[in-house]
Design a protein around this motif. Sequence first.
Motif, PDB file in Angstrom:
ATOM      1  N   PRO A   7     -15.131 -13.837  -4.088  1.00 43.78           N
ATOM      2  CA  PRO A   7     -15.395 -12.594  -4.641  1.00 43.78           C
ATOM      3  C   PRO A   7     -16.658 -12.860  -5.900  1.00 43.78           C
ATOM      4  O   PRO A   7     -16.845 -14.092  -6.440  1.00 43.78           O
ATOM      5  CB  PRO A   7     -14.227 -12.417  -5.410  1.00 43.78           C
ATOM      6  N   LYS A  21      -3.513  -8.337  -6.922  1.00 46.00           N
ATOM      7  CA  LYS A  21      -4.368  -8.576  -5.717  1.00 46.00           C
ATOM      8  C   LYS A  21      -4.423  -7.607  -4.796  1.00 46.00           C
ATOM      9  O   LYS A  21      -5.608  -7.204  -4.203  1.00 46.00           O
ATOM     10  CB  LYS A  21      -3.791 -10.176  -5.083  1.00 46.00           C
ATOM     11  N   LYS A  22      -3.282  -7.073  -4.604  1.00 44.96           N
ATOM     12  CA  LYS A  22      -3.224  -5.928  -3.424  1.00 44.96           C
ATOM     13  C   LYS A  22      -4.154  -4.678  -3.822  1.00 44.96           C
ATOM     14  O   LYS A  22      -4.836  -4.384  -3.023  1.00 44.96           O
ATOM     15  CB  LYS A  22      -1.727  -5.482  -3.193  1.00 44.96           C
ATOM     16  N   ASP A  25      -7.677  -5.381  -3.848  1.00 42.06           N
ATOM     17  CA  ASP A  25      -8.275  -5.422  -2.508  1.00 42.06           C
ATOM     18  C   ASP A  25      -8.558  -4.074  -2.107  1.00 42.06           C
ATOM     19  O   ASP A  25      -9.496  -3.702  -1.478  1.00 42.06           O
ATOM     20  CB  ASP A  25      -7.136  -6.419  -1.530  1.00 42.06           C
ATOM     21  N   LYS A  26      -7.598  -3.249  -2.292  1.00 40.46           N
ATOM     22  CA  LYS A  26      -7.691  -1.708  -1.910  1.00 40.46           C
ATOM     23  C   LYS A  26      -9.194  -1.303  -2.705  1.00 40.46           C
ATOM     24  O   LYS A  26      -9.902  -0.508  -2.196  1.00 40.46           O
ATOM     25  CB  LYS A  26      -6.725  -0.937  -2.433  1.00 40.46           C
ATOM     26  N   ALA A  29     -12.509  -2.177  -1.149  1.00 39.63           N
ATOM     27  CA  ALA A  29     -12.480  -1.679   0.087  1.00 39.63           C
ATOM     28  C   ALA A  29     -13.218  -0.464  -0.271  1.00 39.63           C
ATOM     29  O   ALA A  29     -13.739   0.104   0.839  1.00 39.63           O
ATOM     30  CB  ALA A  29     -11.099  -1.640   0.919  1.00 39.63           C
ATOM     31  N   ARG A  33     -19.454  -4.417   0.103  1.00 39.31           N
ATOM     32  CA  ARG A  33     -19.817  -5.855  -0.759  1.00 39.31           C
ATOM     33  C   ARG A  33     -20.946  -5.926  -1.270  1.00 39.31           C
ATOM     34  O   ARG A  33     -21.109  -6.510  -2.538  1.00 39.31           O
ATOM     35  CB  ARG A  33     -19.615  -6.901   0.557  1.00 39.31           C
ATOM     36  N   TRP A  36     -20.641  -4.912  -5.004  1.00 33.25           N
ATOM     37  CA  TRP A  36     -19.620  -5.416  -5.903  1.00 33.25           C
ATOM     38  C   TRP A  36     -20.114  -5.940  -7.082  1.00 33.25           C
ATOM     39  O   TRP A  36     -19.488  -5.888  -8.114  1.00 33.25           O
ATOM     40  CB  TRP A  36     -18.704  -6.399  -5.159  1.00 33.25           C
TER      41      TRP A  36
END
Length: 64
Positions: A7, A21-22, A25-26, A29, A33, A36
């Motif tokens: 990342p 983290k969850k 990640d969402k 998404a 990429r 980012w």
Amino acid sequence: EKTESKPVAYLDNIPRSIIDKKTLDKLLATLPREQWDNPPEDSYLNTLKAYAETYGEGKATKMG
């Protein structure tokens, strides 16, 4: 051949108390990429990047 890339740098030291983290990640998404490193100004990732660059590891945290 698909290679797993690390990342972007500003996400390396985001405290879990800010985003877990969850959720991260969402959030990642929601954008390709390629965006980012330089997310659009109206994205939540841009807000997170601004926070990380202002208050991240090694930054001054006192105001005034």
